[in-house]
Structure formats: C-alpha cells, structure tokens
Write an enzyme that holds these catalytic residues in place. Structure first.
Site, PDB file in Angstrom:
ATOM      1  N   LYS A 196       0.863  -1.185   0.000  1.00 51.03           N
ATOM      2  CA  LYS A 196       0.000   0.000   0.000  1.00 51.03           C
ATOM      3  C   LYS A 196       0.894   1.228   0.000  1.00 51.03           C
ATOM      4  O   LYS A 196       1.689   1.440   0.916  1.00 51.03           O
ATOM      5  CB  LYS A 196      -0.907  -0.010   1.224  1.00 51.03           C
ATOM      6  CG  LYS A 196      -1.792   1.224   1.333  1.00 51.03           C
ATOM      7  CD  LYS A 196      -2.752   1.122   2.502  1.00 51.03           C
ATOM      8  CE  LYS A 196      -3.619   2.365   2.598  1.00 51.03           C
ATOM      9  NZ  LYS A 196      -4.582   2.265   3.698  1.00 51.03           N
ATOM     10  N   LYS A 249      -2.120  -1.609  -3.852  1.00 52.03           N
ATOM     11  CA  LYS A 249      -2.980  -0.425  -3.787  1.00 52.03           C
ATOM     12  C   LYS A 249      -2.161   0.847  -3.912  1.00 52.03           C
ATOM     13  O   LYS A 249      -1.172   0.973  -3.191  1.00 52.03           O
ATOM     14  CB  LYS A 249      -3.713  -0.441  -2.443  1.00 52.03           C
ATOM     15  CG  LYS A 249      -4.602   0.746  -2.204  1.00 52.03           C
ATOM     16  CD  LYS A 249      -5.143   0.721  -0.810  1.00 52.03           C
ATOM     17  CE  LYS A 249      -5.905   2.011  -0.574  1.00 52.03           C
ATOM     18  NZ  LYS A 249      -6.361   2.142   0.777  1.00 52.03           N
TER      19      LYS A 249
HETATM   20  C1  PBG Z   1      -7.479   3.303   5.642  1.00 50.86           C
HETATM   21  C2  PBG Z   1      -7.727   3.164   4.189  1.00 50.86           C
HETATM   22  C3  PBG Z   1      -7.537   4.121   3.171  1.00 50.86           C
HETATM   23  C4  PBG Z   1      -8.004   3.548   1.998  1.00 50.86           C
HETATM   24  C5  PBG Z   1      -8.445   2.270   2.312  1.00 50.86           C
HETATM   25  N1  PBG Z   1      -8.257   2.042   3.660  1.00 50.86           N
HETATM   26  C6  PBG Z   1      -7.061   5.521   3.217  1.00 50.86           C
HETATM   27  C7  PBG Z   1      -5.715   5.850   3.667  1.00 50.86           C
HETATM   28  O1  PBG Z   1      -4.831   5.000   3.773  1.00 50.86           O
HETATM   29  O2  PBG Z   1      -5.545   7.030   3.960  1.00 50.86           O
HETATM   30  C8  PBG Z   1      -8.026   4.240   0.656  1.00 50.86           C
HETATM   31  C9  PBG Z   1      -9.069   3.815  -0.273  1.00 50.86           C
HETATM   32  C10 PBG Z   1      -9.348   4.726  -1.407  1.00 50.86           C
HETATM   33  O3  PBG Z   1      -8.715   5.780  -1.622  1.00 50.86           O
HETATM   34  O4  PBG Z   1     -10.262   4.381  -2.151  1.00 50.86           O
HETATM   35  N2  PBG Z   1      -6.250   2.841   6.075  1.00 50.86           N
HETATM   36 ZN    ZN Z   2      -5.820   3.639   8.223  1.00 52.40          ZN
END
Ligand code: PBG
Ligand code: ZN
Length: 326
Positions: A196, A249
C-alpha cells in the site's frame, strides 16, 4: 521460426467481433469485483460524497436494501468502512461490540448472502486520523498491533468473512493471524493490504470516511511510490506471516507491482482501484471528455491483465449494471 508477412497477418483475427472475442485473453467478470461501502453511524439518510459522484455514506438501516441490490446485480463481495460517532486517541469505537462495523457485519450477513470483508484500521476511529497509536508525535508500531488484534476479534465475533488490515504496520498480519487462531477463528482469512503506497489518490476516500490525518502524513508507514523492490519484500513478509490474499494499492498507477507479484507468488492477488482513480474517471466522463463505460471496461481489464484476481472498485455497481444489459 514464425512466418513473416504476408503469411502472417495479425489483423486476420481482428476482422470481426466473434473472432476478436474468441482470442481474447482477459475478461473481467462482475464476480471479480468487490464493492466498498461506507457506513455512517451519524446519519439517518444516505449522504452523497461530493468528490466521488455516485458513491454514498449509508446509515445502518439502508444496509438490508443496498446489500440485496448489490447481490441481485451479481456482485458477491463487499468491503466495509465505518464512520463512527465517537473518535478518541485509541480508536476504541473500532472494537466496540456494538460498533458501527460490527453492527453492519451482522446486518448484512443476516439480510444477504454477500461475502463481507471488513477493512481493519484505526484512522476512521482516531481523533488524530492516523492508522495507529500516536505517542510523542509518532505512530507506535507495536502498541498499534495490540489494538488491531482487538478489532480483529470484534469483527470475527460479529461474523465477518474476511479481515483486511490496511494500516501498514510491521507484523500486523502475523499478530492478527495468531490472535484469530488462538480465539478459535482459524478459518477467517486475511486479505492483507501488503503493498500500500502513500498515494495522493486517497483524498476522496478520506473525505468519504473522514479519516484524513490531522497532522503530518502517512509516509512513515505507507510505502514510497518510487519503490518497487520494497513491494516484493512487503508481500513476501505478509505471505510468511499468514496472509491468504495479498493486495496492491492503488491499482491503475501500480500495474507493474501487480505484475511482479503475479510472476512471483501463487497466492490470490487483489488490487484496489482507489477513490482518486475513480473520481478522475467519473469527473472526466461527466464533462464529456471520455466515455465512462468504455474507459471503465478498459481500466478494469488492464488491472486483471496485469495479474489481479480480484478488484476492489467503486465502479462495481455500474459495471455490473452494464454487464446485465447484454
Ligand atoms: C485506511 C484506508 C484508506 C483507503 C483504504 N483504507 C485511506 C488511507 O490510507 O488514507 C483508501 C481507499 C481509497 O482511496 O479508495 N487505512
Ligand atoms: Zn488507516
């Protein structure tokens, strides 16, 4: 050796639609898609998210209806995000027995046959908006794991099908696997947000989930987008810690990472087509710059072609509707 032109004519198999379909290598099916749902404890009616046209926050009472609609369109799975009524330093509303996600899981499991995945993180539940426990201005990795374990157990007790830890803390998959196993939930799979990235494409989501960090950013835990070898290490560690499904992601800007993961590992791979990727397509098509359906088909196909088995996408409902018409 391969015959050259004019014996070989690449266009021969492109001459009509039947031929093209016959040799098509990749196909996206509605069943490959996972639809994200935002559940808000503070509202009575669904609330449109301005930065993500077509996406809403739902109150608990809307879930039976929406889950039946999703299911009737052929979508098999959803991922839940919560907007709680109370936030604190320790995200305690994330692991309450009657927390918003715990109640959402029960409701959807009672009212439908959908497979329910729950995003497991603290950022929607903390007053500071970070994905872990903050001490002296820093996110403390190991203390955060203790909270993640509590959240995992509370989701499992509510009847979740899959937990999806998204906080990018070191050791989170192992910690969650061992607590689930020791509490009798050894058959609950973990879908790990393994690679991520600290991406600017999450900002519409942070409006949707009210989860933006109040200070600093997430770069001390999410990955630097300039790195790809590091993604391999993250994925490898998650698999060793017991991840059943790994995730990359965002998706579209990170197809190279999906491809690398596909070439190296045999585990199922999910890709998260994130909020900013969705909004770019949506706003551009609303302005008439691109054709929404064909662009969405092309981009979801590209994610699958790169090697993803599953795609988390806000386009899932639209895609399912387009496919039903045929
Ligand atoms: C929370 C989380 C996020 C997303 C999924 N789970 C946001 C972040 O990490 O700030 C992002 C999903 C999206 O942008 O569609 N940890
Ligand atoms: Zn988070």
């Amino acid at each position: 050796m391969i015959n050259m032109f004019p014996v070989t004519r690449m266009r021969r198999l492109r001459m009509n639609q039947k031929l093209r379909e016959m040799v098509q290598e990749t196909e996206v099916n509605t069943g490959d898609l996972i639809y994200p749902i935002f559940v808000d404890e503070n509202i009575k009616e669904k609330l449109a998210i301005k930065t993500m046209p077509g996406i809403y926050r739902y109150p608990l009472i809307d879930l039976p209806g929406i889950s039946k609609e999703i299911q009737s369109l052929g979508i098999k799975s959803i991922i839940l995000f919560g907007v709680p009524s109370c936030k604190d330093e320790l995200a305690s509303s994330a692991y309450e027995k009657n927390g918003i996600i715990q109640r959402a899981i029960k409701t959807i499991k009672n009212e439908s046959d959908l497979l329910v995945i729950a995003d497991l993180c603290m950022c929607e539940y903390t007053s500071h908006g970070h994905c872990g426990i903050v001490e002296n201005g820093r996110v403390d990795n190991d203390k955060t794991l203790e909270i993640y374990k509590k959240i995992a157990i509370s989701y499992a007790e509510a009847g979740v099908d899959i937990v999806a830890p998204s906080g990018m803390m070191d050791g989170q998959v192992g910690a969650i696997r061992s607590i689930l196993d020791s509490e009798g939930f050894e058959y609950i799979p973990i879908m790990a947000y393994s690679a991520k990235y600290a991406s600017s494409l999450y900002s519409p989501f942070r409006e949707a989930a009210e989860s933006a960090p109040k200070f600093g950013d997430r770069k001390t835990y999410q990955m630097n987008y300039a790195n790809s070898r590091e993604a391999i290490r993250e994925i490898e560690l998650d698999i060793m810690e017991g991840a059943d499904i790994i995730m990359v992601k965002p998706a579209i800007l990170y197809l190279d990472i999906i491809k690398m993961a596909r070439e190296r590992y045999q585990v199922p791979i999910a890709a998260y087509n994130v909020s900013g990727e969705y909004s770019m397509v949506k706003f551009a098509s609303m302005e008439g710059a691109i054709d929404e359906e064909s662009v969405v088909r092309e981009l979801l196909t590209s994610i699958k072609r790169a090697g993803a088995d599953l795609i988390i996408t806000y386009h899932a409902l639209d895609f399912a509707k387009w496919n039903k018409k045929i």
